[in-house]
Scaffold this active site. Structure first.
Site, PDB file in Angstrom:
ATOM      1  N   ASP A  13      37.068  56.210  26.216  1.00 13.02           N
ATOM      2  CA  ASP A  13      35.958  55.376  25.749  1.00 13.02           C
ATOM      3  C   ASP A  13      35.525  55.898  24.388  1.00 13.02           C
ATOM      4  O   ASP A  13      35.084  57.049  24.261  1.00 13.02           O
ATOM      5  CB  ASP A  13      34.801  55.443  26.748  1.00 13.02           C
ATOM      6  CG  ASP A  13      33.735  54.389  26.484  1.00 13.02           C
ATOM      7  OD1 ASP A  13      33.931  53.563  25.566  1.00 13.02           O
ATOM      8  OD2 ASP A  13      32.708  54.391  27.191  1.00 13.02           O
ATOM      9  N   ASP A 107      37.275  49.120  22.443  1.00 13.05           N
ATOM     10  CA  ASP A 107      36.937  50.543  22.366  1.00 13.05           C
ATOM     11  C   ASP A 107      37.144  51.311  23.660  1.00 13.05           C
ATOM     12  O   ASP A 107      36.706  52.465  23.755  1.00 13.05           O
ATOM     13  CB  ASP A 107      35.492  50.711  21.894  1.00 13.05           C
ATOM     14  CG  ASP A 107      34.485  50.096  22.852  1.00 13.05           C
ATOM     15  OD1 ASP A 107      34.888  49.292  23.721  1.00 13.05           O
ATOM     16  OD2 ASP A 107      33.285  50.415  22.733  1.00 13.05           O
ATOM     17  N   GLU A 108      37.810  50.744  24.651  1.00 12.96           N
ATOM     18  CA  GLU A 108      38.064  51.515  25.868  1.00 12.96           C
ATOM     19  C   GLU A 108      39.305  51.001  26.583  1.00 12.96           C
ATOM     20  O   GLU A 108      39.675  49.838  26.474  1.00 12.96           O
ATOM     21  CB  GLU A 108      36.864  51.500  26.808  1.00 12.96           C
ATOM     22  CG  GLU A 108      36.462  50.127  27.303  1.00 12.96           C
ATOM     23  CD  GLU A 108      35.331  50.194  28.325  1.00 12.96           C
ATOM     24  OE1 GLU A 108      35.361  51.084  29.206  1.00 12.96           O
ATOM     25  OE2 GLU A 108      34.427  49.344  28.254  1.00 12.96           O
TER      26      GLU A 108
END
Length: 359
Positions: A13, A107-108
């Site tokens: 993350d 983003d993860e």
């Protein structure tokens, strides 16, 4: 879960991703409270730097509220093309270690490193190496969670932010879940959490006295998942090619929309956009959801599940028109209208992966 089927799952993350990219690219913004989003009266925060979070600024917060919390807050407009390009670079780093990658957003992502390409035999060391690569090559910070299933890896990545690396081993999973507050259960929303509290369920240990049948009676399909996860069990695989769960369209208006005629006109545009996307998707669904958000940022969702797959545009339009009419409160302006469909024909199959490496 037996040792023979224990997997090695990493959840990566990125920390304050959009804001961190902007601070990286503009040194004048580093170390300062920064928000990515519009600064006008209708703006909403898309991301906040950790300097801004210290003041209570959070994503999805109205910009005016954020400014009251942090008068020195700086704003930059989002550049999603840039974030997408950086996300691609991050995924290229992931691919050095495994081909089983399940992106959740820009983003993860989940990574299954049970059969890692890399010479390291430890998932924890692989996670640390990925963090190092991201820092050294992209000048960005990531947090990582390492565990034997997706749920615990996701929870772990949030335990020691920013720049965290948290590990939950198979021997620790059940005990960890017993102490986890139900608000922190990934996938448990506010409504379900409140219903759980109403039944004196405040942490994982409070779920243990219930049978699977009892939890299903209380919480529907979610009950079976809660029964397993309270014991640290999650058999879901990391899906390198994820099946799309929904197709939707929504629009946030530059000016509040009020009055049934204007609302119906705006809804027509959103509905037509959604239907075009749904037809292009090519897979039929059964559950259609109408989403409305008023000027006070209260969100209302209304769903209908059809006995057959949705194929008749006019029929579903009439049903949504009725729901819209029932949901409109006279004199209350709307700032967002959305439509989505889920419950598709194809269902993901659950599989088990055998562990070959050690912690």
């Amino acid at each position: 879960m037996s040792k023979e089927v224990t997997r090695k799952i990493i959840h990566i993350d990125m920390d304050a991703f959009y804001a961190s990219v902007e601070q990286r690219d503009n040194p004048d913004l580093r170390g300062k409270p920064l928000a990515v989003g519009g600064s006008d009266g209708r703006g909403v925060i898309a991301a906040a730097s950790y300097e801004a979070r210290k003041f209570g600024v959070r994503s999805a917060m109205p910009s005016l509220v954020a400014l009251r919390k942090c008068p020195t807050l700086l704003f930059v407009k989002p550049t999603f093309e840039k974030y997408q390009a950086v996300s691609k670079e991050i995924n290229e780093i992931f691919s050095r270690y495994t081909s089983i990658i399940e992106p959740l957003s820009l983003d993860e992502a989940f990574l299954d490193v049970t059969y890692s390409k890399y010479e390291l035999q430890s998932a924890t060391l692989i996670a640390q190496q990925i963090k190092n690569d991201i820092r050294n090559e992209l000048d960005l910070i990531a947090s990582a969670g390492v565990s034997y299933n997706k749920f615990l890896a996701k929870i772990a990545s949030d335990q020691d932010k920013p720049d965290g690396l948290f590990v939950i081993t198979p021997d620790e999973g059940a005990a960890f879940m017993e102490e986890l507050p139900i608000e922190d259960f990934f996938g448990v929303g506010k409504v379900t959490a409140e219903k759980m509290k109403a039944n004196n369920i405040f942490k994982g240990a409070d779920l243990l006295p219930y049978s699977k049948w009892e939890l299903q009676q209380l919480f529907g399909k979610t009950g079976g998942f809660l029964f397993d996860i309270a014991r640290g069990i999650d058999h879901r695989e990391v899906q390198s090619e994820r099946v799309r769960k929904s197709v939707g369209a929504e629009r946030t208006f530059s000016k509040d929309v009020i009055g049934e005629i204007d609302i119906n006109e705006k809804f027509s545009h959103v509905f037509d956009t959604w239907w075009t996307r749904y037809e292009k998707h090519g897979i039929r669904g059964r559950s259609v959801t109408l989403k409305l958000r008023n000027y006070e940022f209260e969100t209302i969702t209304r769903s209908i599940t059809e006995p057959e797959f949705v194929t008749d545009k006019e029929d579903i339009r009439q049903k949504l028109d009725q729901i819209l009419h029932e949901s409109i409160v006279e004199g209350v302006p709307l700032r967002l209208i959305g439509v989505s469909i889920s419950g598709f024909e194809l269902e993901e199959e659950e599989k088990e992966v055998q562990q070959l490496t050690i912690w």
